[in-house]
Scaffold this active site. Structure first.
Site, PDB file in Angstrom:
ATOM      1  N   PHE A 184       0.833  -1.211   0.000  1.00  0.00           N
ATOM      2  CA  PHE A 184       0.000   0.000   0.000  1.00  0.00           C
ATOM      3  C   PHE A 184       0.864   1.256   0.000  1.00  0.00           C
ATOM      4  CE2 PHE A 184      -3.881   2.347   1.628  1.00  0.00           C
ATOM      5  CZ  PHE A 184      -4.622   2.088   0.490  1.00  0.00           C
ATOM      6  N   GLY A 185       1.786   1.290  -0.972  1.00  0.00           N
ATOM      7  CA  GLY A 185       2.579   2.503  -1.202  1.00  0.00           C
ATOM      8  C   GLY A 185       1.794   3.430  -2.113  1.00  0.00           C
ATOM      9  N   ARG A 228       6.164  -6.743 -10.134  1.00  0.00           N
ATOM     10  CA  ARG A 228       7.325  -7.382 -10.753  1.00  0.00           C
ATOM     11  C   ARG A 228       6.984  -8.848 -11.002  1.00  0.00           C
ATOM     12  NH1 ARG A 228       8.769  -3.196 -12.091  1.00  0.00           N
ATOM     13  NH2 ARG A 228      10.705  -2.085 -11.655  1.00  0.00           N
ATOM     14  N   GLU A 257      11.202 -11.524 -18.090  1.00  0.00           N
ATOM     15  CA  GLU A 257      10.739 -10.797 -19.284  1.00  0.00           C
ATOM     16  C   GLU A 257      11.920 -10.204 -20.054  1.00  0.00           C
ATOM     17  OE1 GLU A 257       8.297  -7.974 -16.922  1.00  0.00           O
ATOM     18  OE2 GLU A 257       9.500  -6.374 -17.804  1.00  0.00           O
ATOM     19  N   ILE A 310       1.511   3.660  -5.422  1.00  0.00           N
ATOM     20  CA  ILE A 310       0.727   3.086  -6.532  1.00  0.00           C
ATOM     21  C   ILE A 310      -0.480   2.330  -5.967  1.00  0.00           C
ATOM     22  CG2 ILE A 310       0.781   1.583  -8.556  1.00  0.00           C
ATOM     23  CD1 ILE A 310       3.828   2.155  -8.735  1.00  0.00           C
ATOM     24  N   HIS A 323       4.671  -4.890 -20.071  1.00  0.00           N
ATOM     25  CA  HIS A 323       5.228  -3.960 -19.070  1.00  0.00           C
ATOM     26  C   HIS A 323       4.939  -2.493 -19.441  1.00  0.00           C
ATOM     27  CE1 HIS A 323       8.590  -3.673 -15.808  1.00  0.00           C
ATOM     28  NE2 HIS A 323       7.727  -2.686 -15.681  1.00  0.00           N
TER      29      HIS A 323
END
Ligand code: DGY
Length: 323
Positions: A156-157, A242, A271, A159, A289
């Protein structure tokens, strides 16, 4: 005055490249081809600052040098788990990132993926393009309603909070969060959110689970078969964080045996190579991405890195220093 020598490892937005050229003795990677480990090693001997990005693997091997000239790694991107931080630290290198300026756009993309997965947009688009659409009917490509459901947010940063804003205020969703540290009550209150005891507590409570935690060793395979089993039958997993956070083999099993409803991924382990089993799965939406890929965010990310660079060479602490 001699300008610091700077290497930019990939192409950046033109407006930022122009300003970099004015202010620094800068070399751009005009071909935009990723650098190899030995090229990074040479760069750390030749440049005062290197400006890498999230797809540049700067591991122990790239930093195994006795006296590198580089003293600043001004990363273009918020994530920096691709940089071996203990080695950078050991050389006295300052590392910076580009937070905040991509939070809204990354959350927009996570919403896009959530809606696409729930409403089977990938399957629908494939059907139209391949000429397989036989017309409207009541039972055709029936998906899952998003509005009013429960969204579990892992990490819960900045973003994660933008995701909560969109989901709660735009779609009337109930928000449950999992975060390493306790989230302040006034932040939770903005989205009428509750903090779960831990991840195992969040998963069975959520109709949608969206990952917004860092990658790296500490979160590798955070979502594995045991945790996929804790998800509600029919629930959806969204990943814009990620690739390594999900054990992709376990995800394919869950999709194949339909223990969850579907998934949507913007990031992949290893990736740009994508496991064939993922490509074969129909209940999966995949994007390359694209989280921060808007002209606005990409330009602001560049200026944020430039800001860190200028502060560093003015003898100040760069605002986005992470070590
Ligand atoms: C980041 O910044 O870490 C993203 O993955 C690229 O936008």
């Amino acid at each position: 005055m001699i300008k610091p020598k700077v290497l930019v490892t990939r192409r950046w937005p033109a407006a930022v490249e122009a300003q970099l050229s004015e202010k620094f003795d800068v070399v751009f990677n005009r071909g935009d081809v990723p650098l190899m480990t030995h090229e990074f090693r040479q760069a750390f001997l030749d440049y005062d600052a290197v400006l890498p990005t999230v797809t540049d693997k700067i591991g122990v091997d790239a930093l195994e040098l006795s006296d590198p000239r580089t003293k600043l790694l001004a990363n273009y991107g918020v994530g920096y788990t691709h940089i071996d931080m203990p080695s950078a630290q050991a050389h006295g290198m300052t590392v910076t990132n580009t937070p905040d300026v991509l939070s809204e756009c990354t959350a927009d993309l996570a919403m896009t993926l959530m809606l696409m997965a729930a409403r089977r947009a990938g399957e629908g688009e494939r059907e139209v393009r391949e000429g397989r659409w036989s017309g409207w009917r009541p039972t055709h490509l029936v998906g899952t309603k998003v509005s009013g459901k429960t969204l579990g947010i892992v990490g819960f940063g900045r973003i994660g909070q933008e995701m909560a804003r969109r989901a709660h205020h735009g779609f009337g969703m109930d928000i449950v969060v999992h975060n390493r540290s306790r989230v302040a009550p006034e932040i939770l209150a903005r989205y009428n959110a509750v903090q779960a005891e831990d991840l195992d507590d969040l998963l069975p409570r959520s109709d949608f689970v969206s990952l917004h935690c860092p990658g790296g060793a500490e979160n590798r395979h955070l979502i594995n078969s045991r945790r996929l089993d804790l998800m509600r039958p029919g629930a959806f997993l969204i990943n814009t964080a990620r690739g390594e956070v999900i054990n992709e083999h376990d995800l394919v099993q869950a999709l194949t045996f339909k223990t969850i409803g579907g998934a949507a991924l913007d990031v992949f382990d290893g990736e740009p190579k994508i496991a064939q089993s993922l490509l074969d799965s129909d209940h999966l939406v995949m994007l390359p991405h694209l989280g921060s890929a808007t002209a606005e965010a990409r330009e602001e990310m560049g200026f944020r890195a430039l800001n860190n660079l200028e502060a560093f060479f003015n003898g100040e602490t760069p605002p986005d220093r992470v070590n």
